[in-house]
Design an enzyme around this catalytic site. Structure first.
Site, PDB file in Angstrom:
ATOM      1  N   LEU A 104       0.828  -1.208   0.000  1.00 50.50           N
ATOM      2  CA  LEU A 104       0.000   0.000   0.000  1.00 50.50           C
ATOM      3  C   LEU A 104       0.863   1.260   0.000  1.00 50.50           C
ATOM      4  O   LEU A 104       0.345   2.372  -0.077  1.00 50.50           O
ATOM      5  CB  LEU A 104      -0.911   0.007   1.234  1.00 50.50           C
ATOM      6  CG  LEU A 104      -2.032  -1.036   1.216  1.00 50.50           C
ATOM      7  CD1 LEU A 104      -2.655  -1.179   2.586  1.00 50.50           C
ATOM      8  CD2 LEU A 104      -3.092  -0.658   0.185  1.00 50.50           C
ATOM      9  N   SER A 105       2.184   1.089   0.080  1.00 52.67           N
ATOM     10  CA  SER A 105       3.066   2.262   0.157  1.00 52.67           C
ATOM     11  C   SER A 105       2.936   3.188  -1.059  1.00 52.67           C
ATOM     12  O   SER A 105       2.908   4.413  -0.882  1.00 52.67           O
ATOM     13  CB  SER A 105       4.518   1.826   0.345  1.00 52.67           C
ATOM     14  OG  SER A 105       4.657   1.239   1.614  1.00 52.67           O
ATOM     15  N   LYS A 119      15.144  -6.278   5.377  1.00 54.98           N
ATOM     16  CA  LYS A 119      15.308  -5.257   6.422  1.00 54.98           C
ATOM     17  C   LYS A 119      16.617  -5.380   7.204  1.00 54.98           C
ATOM     18  O   LYS A 119      17.095  -4.398   7.767  1.00 54.98           O
ATOM     19  CB  LYS A 119      14.123  -5.298   7.394  1.00 54.98           C
ATOM     20  CG  LYS A 119      12.842  -4.717   6.814  1.00 54.98           C
ATOM     21  CD  LYS A 119      11.759  -4.649   7.877  1.00 54.98           C
ATOM     22  CE  LYS A 119      10.446  -4.194   7.271  1.00 54.98           C
ATOM     23  NZ  LYS A 119       9.415  -3.944   8.293  1.00 54.98           N
ATOM     24  N   GLY A 124       8.769 -12.150  16.823  1.00 54.75           N
ATOM     25  CA  GLY A 124       9.370 -12.025  15.493  1.00 54.75           C
ATOM     26  C   GLY A 124       9.990 -10.643  15.328  1.00 54.75           C
ATOM     27  O   GLY A 124      10.224  -9.931  16.318  1.00 54.75           O
ATOM     28  N   LYS A 146      13.000 -17.274  21.861  1.00 53.93           N
ATOM     29  CA  LYS A 146      13.029 -16.085  20.984  1.00 53.93           C
ATOM     30  C   LYS A 146      12.704 -14.820  21.790  1.00 53.93           C
ATOM     31  O   LYS A 146      13.264 -13.756  21.547  1.00 53.93           O
ATOM     32  CB  LYS A 146      12.018 -16.250  19.850  1.00 53.93           C
ATOM     33  CG  LYS A 146      12.487 -17.156  18.744  1.00 53.93           C
ATOM     34  CD  LYS A 146      11.796 -16.744  17.434  1.00 53.93           C
ATOM     35  CE  LYS A 146      11.244 -17.924  16.690  1.00 53.93           C
ATOM     36  NZ  LYS A 146      10.247 -17.566  15.694  1.00 53.93           N
TER      37      LYS A 146
END
Ligand code: ATR
Length: 289
Positions: free
Chosen positions: A21-22, A71, A133, A160
């Protein structure tokens, strides 16, 4: 929008990028604010990120957003990285500087602005993050950075959550982030906590799914934010509201991460009215799907 010889290019690198949607958000902002800028997507394969960033810089591209799976890998291609983004270990925005691109994490700036909009102040309050995450990790750092008293990271795989706690506590120099197995939520030593649902559980089409089913978890909370925005009311939000607590989806976080990036690219600040128009557009976009 008219593309001229002077029009600056921005875009998103990731894989896949077709669902993003950017472009809608950035091109609407450029239109509303009369900026001579256009935003598109670039599908970049793993292993090509550094080349892509160098090429973008050589092509005088003004700024880039970065999404899954790049990222982390993109950090090796930057001239500079914002301190908190470096500690988080994930960058989603590259801003052009004379030396090269500087990396930022506007995902957390987005959540910070969403919380301010919703009147949620986490300073000296307790936060509970569901999941461990990449999103949960960034959010844990944000909550600690904003002065939360304690941040509990609850995850199915507790190791995690412990990894997030260890790196955040080392970075902030205080024992602020604590790990807990998700099944042990009843052992939380606090209440009136702000919950951030930071997993994809409940995302369309699995709209009935929720990480914690027990109503007492929601009754003990003060407010909840789900990073999921499709559906507009997730099962997590429904349970929060059933317990009489305010609940928000991730649409504003999405919008504000883009607005923060747009501001960094262009060195301007986006007025509230323009943000409101973008928000209405995003809401309409989902009503039509
Ligand atoms: P991100 O996009 O934030 O990096 P991710 O790495 O896919 O997302 O992480 C998803 C998170 O959701 C993980 O914390 C995962 O728990 P595990 O670490 O135990 O795998 C959590 N998650 C996903 N599905 C889940 C489920 N059905 N129940 C509980 N937790 C779940």
């Amino acid at each position: 929008m008219e593309i001229r010889g002077t029009t600056r290019v921005c875009g998103l690198i990731g894989n896949p990028v077709g669902h993003s949607l950017s472009p809608l958000i950035h091109n609407t902002l450029a239109d509303l604010l009369n900026m001579d800028m256009v935003y598109t997507t670039f599908q970049v394969e793993s292993g090509c990120v550094e080349t892509a960033v160098q090429g973008a810089y050589a092509l005088n591209i003004l700024g880039l957003n970065v999404t899954v799976p790049h990222k982390q890998a993109v950090m090796g291609a930057l001239a500079d990285i914002d301190e908190l983004a470096k500690a988080i270990g994930a960058v989603n925005t590259l801003v052009r500087t004379p030396q090269g691109y500087k990396g930022y994490n506007t995902d957390i700036l987005g959540l910070d602005r969403q919380m301010r909009d919703a009147g949620i102040d986490i300073k000296e309050k307790n936060c509970v993050i569901l999941g461990a995450g990449g999103a949960a990790r960034a959010i844990a750092f944000l909550c600690a950075d904003k002065g939360a008293d304690s941040v509990f990271v609850l995850n199915r795989t507790v190791q995690k959550a412990e990894d997030i706690a260890d790196s955040a506590n080392t970075y902030f120099g205080r024992n602020v982030v604590k790990a807990l197995a998700i099944d042990c939520f009843a052992d939380l030593p606090v209440q009136d906590y702000v919950v951030i649902q930071a997993t994809s559980v409940g995302l369309y089409p699995n709209v009935q799914d929720v990480i914690i089913e027990d109503g007492t978890f929601y009754e003990r909370a003060a407010a909840g934010i789900d990073i999921v925005y499709n559906p507009a009311e997730t099962e997590f939000m429904r349970r929060m509201r059933f317990a009489g607590k305010p609940a928000f989806n991730g649409m504003k976080m999405l919008m504000y991460q883009a607005i923060a990036a747009f501001e960094l690219y262009n060195g301007i600040s986006v007025p509230k009215e323009a943000a409101q128009k973008v928000y209405e557009l995003l809401e309409r976009n989902f009503q039509n799907t």
